[in-house]
Design an enzyme around this catalytic site. Structure first.
Site, PDB file in Angstrom:
ATOM      1  N   HIS A  17       0.841  -1.205   0.000  1.00 22.81           N
ATOM      2  CA  HIS A  17       0.000   0.000   0.000  1.00 22.81           C
ATOM      3  C   HIS A  17       0.872   1.249   0.000  1.00 22.81           C
ATOM      4  CE1 HIS A  17      -3.180  -2.549   2.266  1.00 22.81           C
ATOM      5  NE2 HIS A  17      -3.585  -2.436   1.005  1.00 22.81           N
ATOM      6  N   LYS A  41     -17.035  -6.001   4.739  1.00 22.11           N
ATOM      7  CA  LYS A  41     -15.674  -6.521   4.571  1.00 22.11           C
ATOM      8  C   LYS A  41     -15.145  -7.132   5.871  1.00 22.11           C
ATOM      9  CE  LYS A  41     -14.103  -4.798   0.433  1.00 22.11           C
ATOM     10  NZ  LYS A  41     -13.037  -5.209  -0.430  1.00 22.11           N
ATOM     11  N   ARG A  91      -1.917  -6.709  -7.867  1.00 24.16           N
ATOM     12  CA  ARG A  91      -0.838  -7.631  -7.500  1.00 24.16           C
ATOM     13  C   ARG A  91      -0.680  -8.801  -8.452  1.00 24.16           C
ATOM     14  NH1 ARG A  91      -2.489  -9.960  -2.460  1.00 24.16           N
ATOM     15  NH2 ARG A  91      -4.537  -9.329  -3.142  1.00 24.16           N
ATOM     16  N   SER A 127      -3.049  -7.629   2.872  1.00 22.16           N
ATOM     17  CA  SER A 127      -3.504  -7.403   4.254  1.00 22.16           C
ATOM     18  C   SER A 127      -3.924  -8.710   4.908  1.00 22.16           C
ATOM     19  CB  SER A 127      -4.659  -6.416   4.287  1.00 22.16           C
ATOM     20  OG  SER A 127      -4.227  -5.131   3.902  1.00 22.16           O
TER      21      SER A 127
END
Length: 135
Positions: A17, A41, A91, A127
């Site tokens: 990030h 989420k 990614r 994450s």
């Protein structure tokens, strides 16, 4: 002045990030790291706590970067705050397909998206992985 928004859950903020934010802040006059407030989420912390963690992780020399928590569509934030573009990190090919779909939707709503590929050394960092290692 060009203003970009880099949205995400940032749960937690990762080196990937920060790398995307660093590259984006060099391309635009202002970068807003937009912490998504979305209970669906299942974040580990509230939005403002995650926003504070992002603020703490940013180098003090990044004067053109701010952090905000936001509940709602990113394009709504962009329209209300005069942002010109959305930044998204990518990614892998799975990310790319998903992000291209989001980018098309954002474009149809009036805000273009710039997809920034992850540096190869950071592409495996997510994450979810960081949370698993911290547990």
């Amino acid at each position: 002045m060009t203003r970009a928004v880099f949205p995400g859950t940032f749960d937690p903020v990762t080196a990937g990030h920060l790398d995307v934010a660093d590259r984006a802040r060099r391309l635009f006059d202002e970068l807003i790291v937009l912490v998504a407030v979305n209970a669906a989420k299942h974040p580990t912390r509230e939005g403002e706590a995650r926003a504070e963690a992002v603020r703490a992780a940013l180098p003090s020399a990044w004067h053109n970067v701010t952090v905000a928590a936001w509940q709602g569509l990113t394009v709504d934030y962009c329209h209300r705050h005069g942002a010109d573009v959305i930044i998204r990190g990518v990614r892998n090919p799975t990310d790319a397909r998903h992000e291209q779909e989001l980018a098309a939707m954002n474009q149809s709503l009036g805000v273009p998206t710039l997809l920034m590929p992850a540096r190869p050394t950071l592409a495996a960092v997510s994450s979810t992985t960081v949370r698993a290692v911290q547990a």
